[in-house]
Design an enzyme around this catalytic site. Structure first.
Site, PDB file in Angstrom:
ATOM      1  N   TYR A  33      -8.354  -9.685   0.256  1.00 53.88           N
ATOM      2  CA  TYR A  33      -7.171  -9.795  -0.597  1.00 53.88           C
ATOM      3  C   TYR A  33      -5.912  -9.867   0.238  1.00 53.88           C
ATOM      4  CZ  TYR A  33      -5.692  -4.912   0.128  1.00 53.88           C
ATOM      5  OH  TYR A  33      -5.235  -3.738   0.674  1.00 53.88           O
ATOM      6  N   LYS A 150      -8.977  -7.715   5.937  1.00 51.49           N
ATOM      7  CA  LYS A 150      -8.334  -7.117   4.750  1.00 51.49           C
ATOM      8  C   LYS A 150      -9.276  -7.227   3.545  1.00 51.49           C
ATOM      9  CE  LYS A 150      -3.790  -6.875   2.496  1.00 51.49           C
ATOM     10  NZ  LYS A 150      -3.429  -5.513   2.919  1.00 51.49           N
ATOM     11  N   GLU A 182      -3.697   4.489  11.025  1.00 48.50           N
ATOM     12  CA  GLU A 182      -2.671   3.902  10.163  1.00 48.50           C
ATOM     13  C   GLU A 182      -2.577   4.707   8.879  1.00 48.50           C
ATOM     14  OE1 GLU A 182      -3.968  -0.094   9.314  1.00 48.50           O
ATOM     15  OE2 GLU A 182      -6.028   0.563   9.004  1.00 48.50           O
ATOM     16  N   LEU A 206      -5.283  -2.638  10.428  1.00 42.89           N
ATOM     17  CA  LEU A 206      -4.918  -3.925   9.858  1.00 42.89           C
ATOM     18  C   LEU A 206      -3.779  -4.536  10.672  1.00 42.89           C
ATOM     19  CD1 LEU A 206      -5.416  -5.864   7.439  1.00 42.89           C
ATOM     20  CD2 LEU A 206      -3.481  -4.723   6.335  1.00 42.89           C
TER      21      LEU A 206
END
Length: 286
Positions: A33, A150, A182, A206
């Site tokens: 996505y 992702k 993260e 990411l």
């Protein structure tokens, strides 16, 4: 007002949108996505999101559902149809379905599924949360190893946000082998003096589109950037901290695991980077 959404080539009311119960995105989380912000009715960092989408699809050997030009046209059409001035466009591509459930991928040539919808978010750029700053907790990072792709495998990040909410905080930073990876839906940074510290790119995090833009802008503003591993304790001892994401831009962090940073208000560097990012992104929006 009923939203108009896009499903596999058709614009239709959200109440009429359907997807197969055998779609691998639903059964296997076999999907990727992207989320793109909309400011002043225009798309922010569209090219970056389109490139990362292709990277994610390639990494999973998943077919592209349309060209980048077609994708841009779809996004613009949805913004127009839904009257979005400030908000988000959510895009999801799955491996599709060949009519049943199986761990083995569908037969070659099975078309992927593509779904897009908008979210109207008036005041997105002037978020009260950014004026207040976020309070963060730390949690163990137990996700799979390819966080650079992702995917829609967001159960643990969702659980992390709920852990933060239960603790009376706003979000969580994940920690692996003693080092921050993260946030649950963002990249993490701290600031010491004139230096911004953030984890380097790898399969552990990411590759944030907003991250890339903000670090470039920071360097242009004569700030030093160090991409290295760092601990929660280092961040707690920092002058300030922040996160970046497509939906929150630059979000100041004012507390980590109960330790207040600075005077407990958003720091000057995070505030300035948010201003620069919004200003420059609006200029470049399409």
């Amino acid at each position: 007002m009923t939203r108009t959404v896009y499903v596999n080539g058709t614009y239709l009311p959200e109440t009429e949108a359907t997807i197969s119960i055998f779609d691998r995105g639903f059964l296997m989380a076999d999907a990727v996505y992207e989320v793109t912000s909309v400011l002043d009715g225009k798309l922010i960092d569209f090219d970056g999101h389109a490139m990362r989408l292709k990277r994610s699809l390639d990494a999973l050997d998943m077919a592209e559902p349309c060209s980048t030009k077609e994708l841009l046209d779809i996004c613009r059409k949805l913004v127009e149809l839904n009257g979005i001035d400030e908000g988000l466009i959510y895009l999801q591509v799955t491996r599709g379905s060949d009519g049943d459930r199986d761990f083995v991928f569908p037969a070659e040539g099975t078309p992927p599924s593509i779904v897009l919808f908008t979210q109207n978010k008036p005041g997105l750029a002037d978020s009260p949360a950014a004026q207040k700053g976020a309070r963060i907790i730390s949690i163990d990072d137990i996700r799979w190893g390819r966080r650079d792709i992702k995917t829609v495998q967001l159960l643990y990040p969702s659980m992390g946000k709920m852990m933060a909410k239960k603790a009376g905080c706003d979000d969580a930073w994940m920690v692996e082998d003693g080092y921050v990876t993260e946030g649950t839906s963002n990249n993490a940074y701290f600031v010491k003096g004139n230096t911004i510290v953030t984890r380097p790119l790898s399969s552990d995090i990411l590759h944030g589109i907003t991250r890339k833009a903000v670090l470039r802008m920071a360097q242009e503003a004569q700030l030093k950037v160090e991409e290295r591993l760092f601990t929660i304790q280092e961040a707690q001892a920092a002058d300030e901290a922040f996160t970046t994401s497509a939906s929150a831009f630059v979000m100041p962090v004012v507390e980590i695991d109960g330790v207040r940073l600075g005077d407990g208000t958003p720091g000057p560097i995070a505030r300035r980077l948010r201003e620069i990012y919004l200003e420059e992104s609006r200029k470049a929006a399409i």
